[in-house]
Design an enzyme around this catalytic site. Structure first.
Site, PDB file in Angstrom:
ATOM      1  N   ASP A  38     -31.945 -21.581  14.315  1.00  0.00           N
ATOM      2  CA  ASP A  38     -30.918 -22.016  13.365  1.00  0.00           C
ATOM      3  C   ASP A  38     -29.599 -21.274  13.574  1.00  0.00           C
ATOM      4  OD1 ASP A  38     -33.005 -23.442  12.322  1.00  0.00           O
ATOM      5  OD2 ASP A  38     -32.766 -22.707  10.259  1.00  0.00           O
ATOM      6  N   ASP A  39     -28.534 -21.879  13.003  1.00  0.00           N
ATOM      7  CA  ASP A  39     -27.228 -21.243  12.786  1.00  0.00           C
ATOM      8  C   ASP A  39     -26.367 -21.095  14.030  1.00  0.00           C
ATOM      9  OD1 ASP A  39     -28.195 -21.076  10.242  1.00  0.00           O
ATOM     10  OD2 ASP A  39     -28.291 -18.889  10.160  1.00  0.00           O
TER      11      ASP A  39
ATOM     12  N   HIS B 293     -27.603 -28.922  11.093  1.00  0.00           N
ATOM     13  CA  HIS B 293     -27.802 -27.857  10.107  1.00  0.00           C
ATOM     14  C   HIS B 293     -26.599 -27.739   9.172  1.00  0.00           C
ATOM     15  CE1 HIS B 293     -30.250 -24.609   8.672  1.00  0.00           C
ATOM     16  NE2 HIS B 293     -29.440 -23.623   9.055  1.00  0.00           N
TER      17      HIS B 293
ATOM     18  N   HIS C 198     -23.030 -24.616   6.695  1.00  0.00           N
ATOM     19  CA  HIS C 198     -24.187 -23.929   6.115  1.00  0.00           C
ATOM     20  C   HIS C 198     -24.174 -23.992   4.591  1.00  0.00           C
ATOM     21  CE1 HIS C 198     -27.481 -20.907   5.954  1.00  0.00           C
ATOM     22  NE2 HIS C 198     -27.698 -21.311   7.216  1.00  0.00           N
TER      23      HIS C 198
ATOM     24  N   TYR D 121     -31.138 -22.598   4.286  1.00  0.00           N
ATOM     25  CA  TYR D 121     -31.994 -21.884   3.342  1.00  0.00           C
ATOM     26  C   TYR D 121     -33.311 -22.615   3.058  1.00  0.00           C
ATOM     27  CZ  TYR D 121     -27.285 -20.125   2.555  1.00  0.00           C
ATOM     28  OH  TYR D 121     -26.011 -19.642   2.745  1.00  0.00           O
TER      29      TYR D 121
ATOM     30  N   HIS E 286     -33.421 -17.469  14.720  1.00  0.00           N
ATOM     31  CA  HIS E 286     -31.970 -17.636  14.722  1.00  0.00           C
ATOM     32  C   HIS E 286     -31.410 -17.088  16.024  1.00  0.00           C
ATOM     33  CE1 HIS E 286     -33.291 -17.612  10.534  1.00  0.00           C
ATOM     34  NE2 HIS E 286     -32.222 -18.327  10.240  1.00  0.00           N
TER      35      HIS E 286
END
Length: 270
Positions: free
Chosen positions: A80-81, A130, A134, A171, A220
């Site tokens: 992620d991210d 995603h 965020h 999240y 991540h």
């Protein structure tokens, strides 16, 4: 004598041809046996455009469909991210272990690092949405959430030429009204490495001991410690017989607006 010599020459030719055929047959058998012993992850390249692994709606499996996760032990590693400055190093490690993964991208960083996103897709990894910045989809309106997702869809398609195939809410939280508005499957996870919290490579590797067939693992690629953990994690999981696939390959045929925490599991004894 002339006829006998001719017959002898014929026999020599026939014996020579027979030996060639025997050699070719033995070579072919050796190749088959070698293929049976090779990891399935080494026999395919690329993420299939249709996640079922079928070509043009026919029943013939695609050559690049990947291992059958209903038959062998599969795990989906997800990141992620990103993209971020450390992602290229991760891609190299994944290549070394013939592993495919799923990347859930932040839209604004897709624009910032387009070459990395392009490389992720070119190396056969799955690209997921995603959101743009965020945003917590449990705390904003459906309209705002759709803007976050559609803007990211457009950015990914602009860079890779294809829209994302899955999404993950930041999240891991999302309201039901958001779920109903989605046109993509939702990938959650069953194993959280807590790499975002510990920032410790050894602890990230340790967390992967909880992986079982069908696990979706959360990590991540923006943290250097996660990249540091990957060679050991991949080696350990491969030693346990796991094959590294994308989320869509693990699930088999994910449905829009449905959330998945795990995928298919190999039958007992496999």
């Amino acid at each position: 004598m002339r006829n006998f010599a001719g017959s002898r020459e014929t026999m020599v030719i026939m014996v020579s041809r027979l030996r060639v055929l025997q050699f070719l047959s033995a070579s072919a058998l050796a190749l088959v046996l070698a293929g049976c012993g090779a990891p399935l992850s080494a026999t395919w390249q690329g993420f299939p455009p249709d996640a079922t692994g079928q070509a043009d709606g026919k029943d013939t499996p695609r050559a690049d469909a990947g291992p059958d996760c209903a038959q062998v032990k599969c795990v989906a590693l997800t990141f992620d991210d990103g993209p971020g400055p450390h992602t290229e190093s991760l891609l190299d490690v994944l290549d070394e272990h013939e592993a495919k993964a799923t990347f859930f991208l932040i839209g604004k960083d897709v624009v910032k690092f387009p070459d990395i996103v392009r490389d992720e897709a070119a190396r056969g990894h799955e690209i997921g949405n995603h959101t743009w910045s965020h945003q917590d989809l449990a705390k904003i309106s459906v309209a705002a959430g759709q803007r976050e997702l559609s803007k990211t869809d457009a950015a990914i398609k602009e860079v890779t030429g294809a829209a994302p195939t899955v999404m993950r809410p930041p999240y891991g939280t999302i309201r039901e009204d958001h779920m109903k508005s989605l046109d993509l499957p939702v990938a959650m996870w069953s194993v959280d490495t807590f790499d975002w919290k510990t920032r410790d490579a050894k602890k990230t590797v340790k967390a992967a001991e909880k992986v079982v067939p069908g696990s979706i693992v959360l990590m991540h690629d923006i943290h250097p410690s996660t990249i540091e953990a990957m060679p050991k994690m991949l080696t350990d999981l491969k030693a346990r017989g796991f094959h590294f696939v994308t989320v869509s390959q693990l699930v088999g045929d994910p449905k829009p607006g449905t959330d998945y925490k795990t995928g298919r599991q190999a039958a007992a004894g496999n």
